[in-house]
Design an enzyme around this catalytic site. Structure first.
Site, short mmCIF file in Angstrom:
data_model
loop_
_atom_site.label_atom_id
_atom_site.label_comp_id
_atom_site.label_asym_id
_atom_site.label_seq_id
_atom_site.Cartn_x
_atom_site.Cartn_y
_atom_site.Cartn_z
N LYS A 1 0.84 -1.21 0.00
CA LYS A 1 0.00 0.00 0.00
C LYS A 1 0.86 1.24 0.00
O LYS A 1 1.64 1.49 0.90
CB LYS A 1 -0.94 0.05 1.20
CG LYS A 1 -1.91 1.24 1.02
CD LYS A 1 -2.58 1.70 2.27
CE LYS A 1 -1.91 2.83 2.99
NZ LYS A 1 -1.86 4.12 2.29
N GLY B 1 6.47 4.10 8.87
CA GLY B 1 5.66 5.30 9.10
C GLY B 1 5.86 5.79 10.51
O GLY B 1 6.86 5.47 11.16
N SER B 2 4.89 6.55 11.00
CA SER B 2 5.06 7.16 12.32
C SER B 2 4.87 6.12 13.43
O SER B 2 4.23 5.08 13.23
CB SER B 2 4.02 8.27 12.49
OG SER B 2 2.73 7.70 12.45
N THR B 3 5.39 6.45 14.58
CA THR B 3 5.27 5.55 15.73
C THR B 3 3.79 5.37 16.11
O THR B 3 3.36 4.25 16.41
CB THR B 3 6.10 6.10 16.90
OG1 THR B 3 7.47 6.08 16.49
CG2 THR B 3 5.95 5.27 18.16
N GLY C 1 2.28 3.02 13.70
CA GLY C 1 2.91 1.71 13.88
C GLY C 1 2.28 0.94 15.03
O GLY C 1 2.08 -0.27 14.95
N GLU D 1 9.18 -0.03 11.05
CA GLU D 1 10.22 0.99 10.81
C GLU D 1 9.58 2.34 11.10
O GLU D 1 8.82 2.85 10.27
CB GLU D 1 10.65 0.96 9.33
CG GLU D 1 11.35 -0.30 8.89
CD GLU D 1 12.85 -0.23 9.12
OE1 GLU D 1 13.34 0.78 9.66
OE2 GLU D 1 13.52 -1.21 8.77
N CYS E 1 13.80 9.78 7.78
CA CYS E 1 13.50 9.22 9.11
C CYS E 1 14.70 9.28 10.05
O CYS E 1 14.55 9.52 11.24
CB CYS E 1 13.00 7.79 8.98
SG CYS E 1 14.09 6.74 8.03
N GLU F 1 9.33 14.34 16.82
CA GLU F 1 9.74 14.29 15.42
C GLU F 1 8.95 15.32 14.62
O GLU F 1 7.71 15.33 14.66
CB GLU F 1 9.48 12.90 14.85
CG GLU F 1 9.93 12.78 13.42
CD GLU F 1 9.68 11.40 12.83
OE1 GLU F 1 8.56 10.89 12.97
OE2 GLU F 1 10.60 10.85 12.23
P1 NDP Z 1 2.00 7.74 8.84
O1 NDP Z 1 2.22 6.87 10.02
O2 NDP Z 1 1.00 8.81 8.92
O3 NDP Z 1 1.57 6.84 7.57
C1 NDP Z 1 2.35 5.77 7.12
C2 NDP Z 1 1.48 4.86 6.26
O4 NDP Z 1 0.47 4.27 7.08
C3 NDP Z 1 0.75 5.57 5.14
O5 NDP Z 1 0.71 4.73 4.01
C4 NDP Z 1 -0.63 5.76 5.74
O6 NDP Z 1 -1.63 5.92 4.78
C5 NDP Z 1 -0.79 4.46 6.49
N1 NDP Z 1 -1.80 4.47 7.56
C6 NDP Z 1 -2.42 5.52 8.15
N2 NDP Z 1 -3.27 5.09 9.13
C7 NDP Z 1 -3.16 3.74 9.14
C8 NDP Z 1 -3.77 2.71 9.94
N3 NDP Z 1 -4.63 2.98 10.90
N4 NDP Z 1 -3.43 1.42 9.69
C9 NDP Z 1 -2.52 1.12 8.75
N5 NDP Z 1 -1.92 2.05 7.95
C10 NDP Z 1 -2.24 3.33 8.16
O7 NDP Z 1 3.42 8.32 8.46
P2 NDP Z 1 3.79 9.34 7.29
O8 NDP Z 1 3.29 8.79 6.00
O9 NDP Z 1 3.40 10.71 7.66
O10 NDP Z 1 5.39 9.23 7.25
C11 NDP Z 1 6.22 9.91 8.11
C12 NDP Z 1 6.69 9.00 9.21
O11 NDP Z 1 7.36 7.86 8.69
C13 NDP Z 1 7.71 9.66 10.12
O12 NDP Z 1 7.41 9.36 11.45
C14 NDP Z 1 9.02 9.01 9.71
O13 NDP Z 1 10.00 9.00 10.69
C15 NDP Z 1 8.56 7.63 9.38
N6 NDP Z 1 9.55 6.94 8.54
C16 NDP Z 1 10.28 5.91 9.08
C17 NDP Z 1 11.30 5.30 8.34
C18 NDP Z 1 12.13 4.19 8.90
O14 NDP Z 1 12.82 3.51 8.13
N7 NDP Z 1 12.14 3.96 10.19
C19 NDP Z 1 11.58 5.74 6.96
C20 NDP Z 1 10.76 6.83 6.53
C21 NDP Z 1 9.77 7.39 7.28
P3 NDP Z 1 -1.93 7.42 4.23
O15 NDP Z 1 -0.77 7.81 3.42
O16 NDP Z 1 -3.12 7.31 3.44
O17 NDP Z 1 -2.11 8.28 5.45
#
Ligand code: NDP
Length: 482
Positions: free
Chosen positions: A176, A228-230, A233, A251, A285, A384
């Site tokens: 996704k 994505g975000s904590t 996650g 991650e 990140c 963050e």
């Molecule tokens: P989010 O956590 O908002 O979203 C990440 C993904 O999760 C998106 O595809 C989002 O969809 C989806 N999502 C949203 N809600 C849900 C849910 N309830 N269940 C499952 N999936 C869901 O993060 P961001 O996209 O804003 O990315 C930024 C974050 O990612 C930062 O915290 C950054 O540090 C982290 N990150 C971590 C990395 C690592 O390797 N550790 C690398 C890069 C980024 P949608 O887009 O539609 O909201």
């Protein structure tokens, strides 16, 4: 330039979503509408994608490793041939400068090549009869249908970290894409078909959190890898556990520290913490957004860093141009989020040394910003921000630097700048982070594991750990007496 693909890539076809919801993609540089009709998967669409991957798994897991590797290498070649177009689509959607967006596509190709090499190297173990008459062996088998959910800041990298090891090991995949950056992955779908992959092995769906949640709680998905975000996650882990207890790799976010000692190569440290820090407008990140500088050099270092941050603005601009170093942040929501941190700091009387607001009037540009010695309890220091905002704090001793670096709920990356090899290794081993760069930023590489400690997540992607996360051990014992 090819026409935009806006549908879901499932079973080697582009399918309209069953949901009538559509996602808009707005260019964050000039606010032009790139698309207002990207199909948005709902739960039913997720079911269709997972069923395609379930069907494909039956034959894909039995495909010879050599054949899997051949297809992966072919896809890598096609990505390289199409690198400009793939990069262009990322730039349009989330403003990554051309050189970064194309670098992401090249990194994806490299991940495919790297894990193609692993496809025929997942061996097993044997244990001869130790007296109980049984011969034992351990084999490693693929998990089944795996799913990925990713952030928008480096979509191609995340596809490489997740899909490449999974399919090399014989799994099939549903990925996704973030709603902020759906176009590049969809274009990739065409290349998957061209490379000759059987239908259903790799599927890309666009969608919001609803689709992500449906994947995380899907009963037929064996593993979810989330970037994505904590906060999200944690939701993914709960959904995974309360559905079918699927395996998780998380991650997550970071608030990484860079420690600069007085014996460091100052010019190198300045470069890494200005130009290196501002890469992808610090939507990275593992960006070291907390800079700890030894007090003996702090005033001079901070003054020079300020100049570098201010000079860097000259190379912020149109991300589609080859010479642009940094573009706008990804979209209005990301811009508003960063501004809310800056405004809250102002309201609390925390002054920025430079930057601290919007740059220009067109596009979601944020001025590279430095805060010096903000309160250690302030949101700008602890949370963050995911934008070009750096907090600088002085320290006196190595012990104090380590304590400050570890004073965070996160543990993703860190950098240590020093002329002493002994100190660099000592500090690297004390810092609670999954990756440490010595005299350089953390730069992901397909060969070495990437992932976080503490609330930056768990599990590792890349390297041997990356592929072993997509297999599970099976122990077989043979009675040698019959
Ligand atoms: P989010 O956590 O908002 O979203 C990440 C993904 O999760 C998106 O595809 C989002 O969809 C989806 N999502 C949203 N809600 C849900 C849910 N309830 N269940 C499952 N999936 C869901 O993060 P961001 O996209 O804003 O990315 C930024 C974050 O990612 C930062 O915290 C950054 O540090 C982290 N990150 C971590 C990395 C690592 O390797 N550790 C690398 C890069 C980024 P949608 O887009 O539609 O909201």
């Amino acid at each position: 330039m090819q026409p935009l693909e806006e549908r879901l890539f499932i079973n080697n076809e582009f399918l309209p979503s069953q949901s009538t919801q559509r996602i808009s993609v707005i260019n964050p540089y000039n606010h032009a509408v790139i698309s207002s009709a990207v199909h948005c998967a709902n739960k039913d669409d997720v079911d269709v994608a997972v069923d395609a991957a379930v069907a494909a798994y039956k034959t894909w897991r039995k495909t010879t490793p050599v054949e899997r590797a051949r297809l992966m290498n072919r896809l890598a070649d096609l990505i390289i041939e199409n690198v400009e177009e793939l990069g262009r689509l990322e730039t349009l959607a989330m403003g990554a400068p051309k050189f970064i967006a194309e670098h992401g596509a090249r990194e994806l190709a490299q991940s495919l090549q790297y894990y193609a090499g692993w496809a025929d190297k997942i061996g097993g173990e044997v244990f001869p009869d130790s007296g109980d008459g049984a011969y034992r062996m351990v084999t490693y088998e693929p998990l089944g249908v795996c799913a990925g959910i990713a952030a928008w800041n480096a979509t191609f990298l995340f596809i490489g970290w997740k899909v490449a090891p999974a399919i090399a090991a014989g799994n099939t995949y549903v990925f996704k894409v973030s709603e902020k950056s759906p176009l590049g992955a969809l274009a990739l779908g065409k290349l998957v078909v061209q490379a000759g992959f059987p239908p259903g092995v790799i599927n890309f769906i666009n969608g919001t959190g609803e689709a992500g949640g449906a994947l995380a709680s899907h009963m037929k998905v064996a593993k979810i890898s989330f970037t994505g975000s904590t906060a999200t996650g944690k939701k993914v882990q709960i959904a995974a556990a309360s559905s079918n207890l699927k395996k998780c790799t998380l991650e997550l976010g970071g608030k990484s520290a860079a420690v600069v000692f007085e014996d460091a190569d100052i010019d190198n440290a300045l470069g890494c913490l200005s130009q290196g820090f501002l890469i992808n407008t610090t939507q990275v990140c593992a960006a070291t957004t907390r800079l700890l500088v030894q007090d003996t050099i702090a005033d001079d270092f901070i003054a020079k860093l300020k100049v570098r941050f201010e000079d860097a603005l000259a190379s912020f601009g149109d991300p589609s141009l080859p010479d642009t170093f940094a573009g706008p942040v990804a979209d209005e929501a990301q811009f508003t989020r960063i501004m809310s941190f800056l405004d809250a700091a102002k309201e609390d009387g925390i002054q920025s040394l430079t930057g601290g607001g919007r740059h220009g009037t067109q596009g979601y540009f944020v001025k590279p910003t430095i805060f010096v010695d903000p309160p250690l309890s302030s949101a700008i220091y602890r949370e963050e921000i995911f934008g070009p905002v750096l907090c600088v704090v002085r320290f006196k001793t190595e012990e104090e630097a380590i304590a400050l670096a570890n004073d965070s709920i996160y543990g993703l990356g860190a950098s240590v700048f020093t002329g002493s090899t002994a100190r660099s290794l000592r500090v690297a081993s004390e810092i609670e982070a999954g990756s440490v760069g010595i005299n350089q930023p953390v730069v992901p590489d397909s060969r070495v594991p990437m992932g976080g400690m503490k609330q930056s997540g768990y599990g590792r992607e890349n390297g041997k750990e990356g592929i072993m996360a997509y297999v599970e051990a099976k122990s077989i014992s043979i009675n040698m007496r019959v």
